[in-house]
Design a protein around this motif. Structure first.
Motif, PDB file in Angstrom:
ATOM      1  N   GLN A 116       1.765   3.154 -17.099  1.00 45.39           N
ATOM      2  CA  GLN A 116       2.181   4.548 -17.216  1.00 45.39           C
ATOM      3  C   GLN A 116       2.670   5.119 -15.888  1.00 45.39           C
ATOM      4  N   GLY A 117       3.494   4.329 -15.186  1.00 44.90           N
ATOM      5  CA  GLY A 117       4.097   4.793 -13.949  1.00 44.90           C
ATOM      6  C   GLY A 117       3.210   4.720 -12.725  1.00 44.90           C
ATOM      7  N   VAL A 118       2.044   4.076 -12.838  1.00 50.70           N
ATOM      8  CA  VAL A 118       1.135   3.950 -11.696  1.00 50.70           C
ATOM      9  C   VAL A 118       0.959   2.475 -11.353  1.00 50.70           C
ATOM     10  N   LEU A 119       1.228   2.145 -10.084  1.00 48.13           N
ATOM     11  CA  LEU A 119       1.026   0.799  -9.573  1.00 48.13           C
ATOM     12  C   LEU A 119      -0.350   0.746  -8.926  1.00 48.13           C
ATOM     13  N   THR A 120      -1.171  -0.241  -9.317  1.00 47.72           N
ATOM     14  CA  THR A 120      -2.485  -0.432  -8.708  1.00 47.72           C
ATOM     15  C   THR A 120      -2.563  -1.842  -8.156  1.00 47.72           C
ATOM     16  N   ILE A 121      -2.911  -1.940  -6.872  1.00 42.25           N
ATOM     17  CA  ILE A 121      -3.104  -3.224  -6.204  1.00 42.25           C
ATOM     18  C   ILE A 121      -4.580  -3.306  -5.854  1.00 42.25           C
ATOM     19  N   GLU A 122      -5.209  -4.399  -6.289  1.00 47.29           N
ATOM     20  CA  GLU A 122      -6.634  -4.558  -6.053  1.00 47.29           C
ATOM     21  C   GLU A 122      -6.896  -5.992  -5.602  1.00 47.29           C
ATOM     22  N   ALA A 123      -7.773  -6.156  -4.603  1.00 43.80           N
ATOM     23  CA  ALA A 123      -8.133  -7.487  -4.130  1.00 43.80           C
ATOM     24  C   ALA A 123      -9.640  -7.516  -3.907  1.00 43.80           C
TER      25      ALA A 123
ATOM     26  N   ARG B  56     -17.765 -10.847   7.306  1.00 45.40           N
ATOM     27  CA  ARG B  56     -16.727 -11.390   6.437  1.00 45.40           C
ATOM     28  C   ARG B  56     -17.265 -11.827   5.087  1.00 45.40           C
ATOM     29  N   ARG B  57     -18.353 -11.299   4.645  1.00 45.78           N
ATOM     30  CA  ARG B  57     -18.965 -11.774   3.405  1.00 45.78           C
ATOM     31  C   ARG B  57     -18.130 -11.445   2.172  1.00 45.78           C
ATOM     32  N   TYR B  58     -17.843 -10.197   1.989  1.00 45.09           N
ATOM     33  CA  TYR B  58     -17.069  -9.814   0.821  1.00 45.09           C
ATOM     34  C   TYR B  58     -16.260  -8.582   1.142  1.00 45.09           C
ATOM     35  N   ALA B  59     -15.247  -8.365   0.366  1.00 42.64           N
ATOM     36  CA  ALA B  59     -14.385  -7.212   0.572  1.00 42.64           C
ATOM     37  C   ALA B  59     -13.769  -6.822  -0.750  1.00 42.64           C
ATOM     38  N   HIS B  60     -13.504  -5.554  -0.889  1.00 42.37           N
ATOM     39  CA  HIS B  60     -12.849  -5.031  -2.073  1.00 42.37           C
ATOM     40  C   HIS B  60     -11.885  -3.948  -1.611  1.00 42.37           C
ATOM     41  N   VAL B  61     -10.615  -4.133  -1.929  1.00 43.25           N
ATOM     42  CA  VAL B  61      -9.615  -3.134  -1.570  1.00 43.25           C
ATOM     43  C   VAL B  61      -8.861  -2.729  -2.824  1.00 43.25           C
ATOM     44  N   ARG B  62      -8.439  -1.471  -2.838  1.00 42.74           N
ATOM     45  CA  ARG B  62      -7.727  -0.962  -4.010  1.00 42.74           C
ATOM     46  C   ARG B  62      -6.860   0.205  -3.583  1.00 42.74           C
ATOM     47  N   ARG B  63      -5.609   0.178  -4.004  1.00 40.32           N
ATOM     48  CA  ARG B  63      -4.685   1.277  -3.760  1.00 40.32           C
ATOM     49  C   ARG B  63      -3.901   1.522  -5.029  1.00 40.32           C
ATOM     50  N   SER B  64      -3.589   2.772  -5.277  1.00 38.66           N
ATOM     51  CA  SER B  64      -2.758   3.148  -6.424  1.00 38.66           C
ATOM     52  C   SER B  64      -1.654   4.079  -5.952  1.00 38.66           C
ATOM     53  N   PHE B  65      -0.479   3.907  -6.551  1.00 37.57           N
ATOM     54  CA  PHE B  65       0.689   4.716  -6.214  1.00 37.57           C
ATOM     55  C   PHE B  65       1.401   5.133  -7.490  1.00 37.57           C
ATOM     56  N   ARG B  66       1.906   6.343  -7.514  1.00 40.53           N
ATOM     57  CA  ARG B  66       2.789   6.754  -8.603  1.00 40.53           C
ATOM     58  C   ARG B  66       4.167   6.208  -8.267  1.00 40.53           C
ATOM     59  N   LEU B  67       4.764   5.487  -9.210  1.00 43.29           N
ATOM     60  CA  LEU B  67       6.072   4.872  -8.990  1.00 43.29           C
ATOM     61  C   LEU B  67       7.193   5.837  -9.369  1.00 43.29           C
ATOM     62  N   PRO B  68       8.345   5.649  -8.743  1.00 40.53           N
ATOM     63  CA  PRO B  68       9.509   6.424  -9.180  1.00 40.53           C
ATOM     64  C   PRO B  68       9.816   6.110 -10.645  1.00 40.53           C
ATOM     65  N   LYS B  69      10.320   7.077 -11.366  1.00 38.31           N
ATOM     66  CA  LYS B  69      10.595   6.889 -12.800  1.00 38.31           C
ATOM     67  C   LYS B  69      11.653   5.822 -13.058  1.00 38.31           C
TER      68      LYS B  69
ATOM     69  N   GLY C 290      -0.412 -13.157   4.307  1.00 41.84           N
ATOM     70  CA  GLY C 290      -1.246 -11.974   4.192  1.00 41.84           C
ATOM     71  C   GLY C 290      -0.520 -10.710   3.786  1.00 41.84           C
ATOM     72  N   VAL C 291       0.755 -10.826   3.419  1.00 50.34           N
ATOM     73  CA  VAL C 291       1.530  -9.662   2.986  1.00 50.34           C
ATOM     74  C   VAL C 291       1.964  -9.873   1.546  1.00 50.34           C
ATOM     75  N   LEU C 292       1.545  -8.962   0.676  1.00 49.92           N
ATOM     76  CA  LEU C 292       1.971  -8.976  -0.728  1.00 49.92           C
ATOM     77  C   LEU C 292       3.260  -8.173  -0.833  1.00 49.92           C
ATOM     78  N   THR C 293       4.307  -8.807  -1.362  1.00 49.75           N
ATOM     79  CA  THR C 293       5.582  -8.121  -1.569  1.00 49.75           C
ATOM     80  C   THR C 293       5.834  -8.017  -3.064  1.00 49.75           C
ATOM     81  N   LEU C 294       6.032  -6.796  -3.524  1.00 50.87           N
ATOM     82  CA  LEU C 294       6.352  -6.543  -4.927  1.00 50.87           C
ATOM     83  C   LEU C 294       7.792  -6.061  -5.013  1.00 50.87           C
ATOM     84  N   ARG C 295       8.560  -6.698  -5.887  1.00 49.41           N
ATOM     85  CA  ARG C 295       9.949  -6.294  -6.122  1.00 49.41           C
ATOM     86  C   ARG C 295      10.020  -5.708  -7.526  1.00 49.41           C
ATOM     87  N   MET C 296      10.466  -4.453  -7.588  1.00 46.49           N
ATOM     88  CA  MET C 296      10.501  -3.742  -8.864  1.00 46.49           C
ATOM     89  C   MET C 296      11.915  -3.250  -9.118  1.00 46.49           C
TER      90      MET C 296
END
Length: 145
Positions: free
Chosen positions: A73-80, A98-111, A125-131
Motif C-alpha cells: 500500500q505504497g509503503v516500503l519496509t526494509i527489515e534485517a 555483535r550478538r544480535y541486531a534488528h533493524v527496520r525502516r519504513s518509507f512512503r513511496l512515490p505514487k 553491505g549496501v542493499l540497492t532496490l530498483r523500483m
C-alpha cells in the motif's frame, strides 16, 4: 566572579539537555526493550533516476537471507535480523556487542512506483532496490505538428 547559583544550575541543565538531545539523535532507536535486543536506524538514500526510483540502505554485516523487503500500500519496509551465534568459547571475552541486531525502516513511496516490479541486490553491505515507475506515470513525449 562566579555566576549566581540559579543561573549556573540552569546553564548546566541546558548543557545536559543539549548533550542528551545530540546523543539521542546519534543513537536513536538503539535500545529496544520490547525486543530484548539492540536495534538501530541505518542510513538510507532514495533518489529518482530516469524511469525508476532507487533506494540504497546500508546493512553492514547482514546476509541476503537475513534481510526482508516488503512493499504494501505504497509503503516500503526494509527489515534485517541477525540472531546470536551459539559458538564454543574461544578464550576469555572482554567485550561482546555483535550478538544480535534488528533493524527496520519504513518509507512512503512515490505514487509512481510499480510495486510489483521492485528488485533488490545486496553488495558490500549496501542493499540497492530498483523500483521502476508505472507506465502511466512515465513522461510521454508529445509530437507537435
Amino acid at each position: 566572579m562566579l555566576p549566581a547559583r540559579g543561573s549556573f544550575d540552569t546553564a548546566v541543565e541546558r548543557l545536559h539537555q543539549d548533550i542528551d538531545r545530540t546523543f539521542g539523535r546519534l543513537w536513536r532507536g538503539w535500545e529496544n526493550p520490547e525486543l530484548g535486543e539492540w536495534t538501530a536506524a541505518y542510513p538510507c538514500d532514495m533518489r529518482e533516476e530516469g524511469e525508476q526510483i532507487i533506494v540504497e540502505a546500508e546493512l553492514p554485516g547482514f546476509t541476503k537471507e537475513q534481510i526482508q523487503v516488503n512493499v504494501e500500500q505504497g509503503v516500503l519496509t526494509i527489515e534485517a535480523h541477525r540472531e546470536e551465534k551459539q559458538e564454543e568459547e574461544k578464550g576469555k571475552g572482554y567485550l561482546s556487542e555483535r550478538r544480535y541486531a534488528h533493524v527496520r525502516r519504513s518509507f512512503r513511496l512515490p505514487k509512481a512506483v510499480d510495486e510489483d516490479k521492485v528488485e533488490g541486490h545486496l553488495e558490500n553491505g549496501v542493499l540497492t532496490l530498483r523500483m521502476p515507475k508505472r507506465e502511466e506515470a512515465k513522461a510521454k513525449r508529445i509530437e507537435v505538428t
